[in-house]
Write a protein that holds these residues in place. Sequence first.
Motif, mmCIF file in Angstrom:
data_model
loop_
_atom_site.group_PDB
_atom_site.id
_atom_site.type_symbol
_atom_site.label_atom_id
_atom_site.label_comp_id
_atom_site.label_asym_id
_atom_site.label_seq_id
_atom_site.Cartn_x
_atom_site.Cartn_y
_atom_site.Cartn_z
ATOM 1 N N ILE A 163 26.405 56.690 20.201
ATOM 2 C CA ILE A 163 25.533 55.621 21.290
ATOM 3 C C ILE A 163 26.889 54.608 22.113
ATOM 4 C CG2 ILE A 163 24.600 53.396 21.608
ATOM 5 C CD1 ILE A 163 22.747 55.483 20.831
ATOM 6 N N TYR A 164 28.360 54.593 21.142
ATOM 7 C CA TYR A 164 29.050 54.099 21.884
ATOM 8 C C TYR A 164 30.280 54.791 21.553
ATOM 9 C CZ TYR A 164 26.056 50.306 22.444
ATOM 10 O OH TYR A 164 25.203 49.309 22.847
ATOM 11 N N GLY A 165 30.046 55.784 21.022
ATOM 12 C CA GLY A 165 31.786 56.635 20.903
ATOM 13 C C GLY A 165 32.663 56.562 22.243
ATOM 14 N N ALA A 166 32.733 56.988 23.361
ATOM 15 C CA ALA A 166 33.239 56.453 24.061
ATOM 16 C C ALA A 166 33.848 55.528 24.453
ATOM 17 C CB ALA A 166 33.199 56.771 25.424
ATOM 18 N N VAL A 167 33.115 54.177 24.632
ATOM 19 C CA VAL A 167 33.525 52.921 24.426
ATOM 20 C C VAL A 167 35.230 52.820 23.703
ATOM 21 C CG1 VAL A 167 33.205 50.585 24.020
ATOM 22 C CG2 VAL A 167 32.077 52.274 25.704
ATOM 23 N N ALA A 179 18.102 46.026 22.286
ATOM 24 C CA ALA A 179 19.200 46.131 21.061
ATOM 25 C C ALA A 179 20.133 46.161 20.850
ATOM 26 C CB ALA A 179 17.556 46.198 20.319
ATOM 27 N N MET A 180 20.529 47.312 21.002
ATOM 28 C CA MET A 180 21.692 47.788 20.460
ATOM 29 C C MET A 180 22.676 47.120 20.629
ATOM 30 S SD MET A 180 21.213 51.878 19.962
ATOM 31 C CE MET A 180 20.022 52.236 21.881
ATOM 32 N N GLU A 181 22.672 46.867 22.151
ATOM 33 C CA GLU A 181 23.974 46.226 22.944
ATOM 34 C C GLU A 181 23.917 45.159 22.549
ATOM 35 O OE1 GLU A 181 22.931 47.975 27.605
ATOM 36 O OE2 GLU A 181 22.403 46.057 27.378
ATOM 37 N N ALA A 230 28.551 50.206 10.723
ATOM 38 C CA ALA A 230 27.680 51.658 11.200
ATOM 39 C C ALA A 230 26.990 52.245 10.585
ATOM 40 C CB ALA A 230 29.203 52.622 11.071
ATOM 41 N N VAL A 231 27.303 51.651 8.985
ATOM 42 C CA VAL A 231 25.591 52.575 8.179
ATOM 43 C C VAL A 231 24.303 51.525 8.791
ATOM 44 C CG1 VAL A 231 25.141 52.343 5.872
ATOM 45 C CG2 VAL A 231 27.294 53.169 6.774
ATOM 46 N N ASP A 232 24.668 50.124 8.620
ATOM 47 C CA ASP A 232 23.442 49.612 8.947
ATOM 48 C C ASP A 232 23.240 49.622 10.409
ATOM 49 O OD1 ASP A 232 21.591 47.384 8.180
ATOM 50 O OD2 ASP A 232 23.087 46.137 9.961
ATOM 51 N N PHE A 233 23.940 49.726 11.556
ATOM 52 C CA PHE A 233 23.877 50.558 13.129
ATOM 53 C C PHE A 233 22.164 51.454 12.920
ATOM 54 C CE2 PHE A 233 23.902 52.310 16.982
ATOM 55 C CZ PHE A 233 24.022 51.036 17.883
ATOM 56 N N ALA A 234 22.878 52.232 11.844
ATOM 57 C CA ALA A 234 21.916 53.883 11.730
ATOM 58 C C ALA A 234 20.693 53.578 11.777
ATOM 59 C CB ALA A 234 22.239 54.881 11.451
ATOM 60 N N ARG A 235 20.749 52.483 10.056
ATOM 61 C CA ARG A 235 19.216 52.365 9.786
ATOM 62 C C ARG A 235 18.196 51.697 10.181
ATOM 63 N NH1 ARG A 235 21.705 50.821 4.772
ATOM 64 N NH2 ARG A 235 21.940 48.877 6.011
#
Length: 388
Positions: free
Chosen positions: A348-352, A317-319, A334-339
Amino acid sequence: MTNDTAVKKWGIYAHIPYCVKKCTYCDFSSAAVRNDTRVEMADYAAALRAEILREVPPLRTRWGDAATVYIGGGTPTALPPAFLTDILENLRKTAGNPIECTVEANPGTVDEAYLTQIKAAGANRLSLGVQSFDDRLLRAIGRIHTAEEARAAFHAARAAGFTNVSLDLMYGLPTQTLGDLKRSVEEALALAPEHISVYGLIVEEGTPMAAAEAAGKLALPSEDAAEEMYDWLTEALPACGYHRYEISNFARPGFESRHNLGYWRNVPYLGVGAAAHGYVDGVRWRNEADTRAYIRGIREGCSVRTPEDAVRTRENAMEEYAFLALRTAEGIDAVDFARTFDAALEDIYGAVIEKYIIEGLLCRTSTHIALTPAGMKVGNEIFAAFLH
């Protein structure tokens, strides 16, 4: 993840699997009209009505009126107008009054009378599949209309009362040059539509165009020539007042396709009709693609759905959330993703994200991660990087 309290809007997609003629590049779930198809069309319209009456009211009870309706295909306007207006009226009765109700149309299948009927039945946005204003190119890809018929269809839409009209154009067509594309875009701009979609030709396996390519009979522009067309489009349309809000879509402010934005923003939508896709309660499915099997299943009161994911994980689902959002110019919220996932996007995706920011393909704002113009050219590569 989608739940009753979180849903603020939802959409409906209805699929019409008929065309007057199948285009040489098309691999969509559709079939050319045959001599015996009118009877099947009547049966199909009845089955679609039954599915609408069965599936829409429970969702409206949960979530209120649908925000958007989109009738696609195929060619919805290959249906006799009585059938299409019946579908539209049933959607309006069951789903409420959507803010946006789009009907796709082939310019060779509509006139002012037809468009006036569907406008009265609830359609308020028209998407015309023009593809090109060059008759030579239209013949080469198997379109049934001419450039003059495309212009006539647009004017008929205005006369019928449509104030929100989108034109589809294509680039990278066989023998097409940058000059050819510029002339088509100039013709489109002269009509002053509210929205323009531009798609690069993809030769799909199993199509007549793929067979021609395999036989060495397809003169496609070189990769460099196609890229030059893409670059010109992405500069010319914004310069003329059409801002790019999604990889392939440009609109005057306020005329972005609400329905299509819903796909990229993870908004739930009900899919009805043969081969329609749907996404409700975090589950994606596809309806039975065979038209007659679909009609039979609906008549018998059976489910016509097949889930697309046997097991859907939080990671899946995150992907999906990430790569769909990246199609838009706004990018990942990013806010909606976190919520939604109770996890920070950067965790989750910092390196990418850092990798592609350094390469100039992603950019970061205070609230979003988005593709840069250079990133949009290689979007598929970046989408894949968000898949673990």
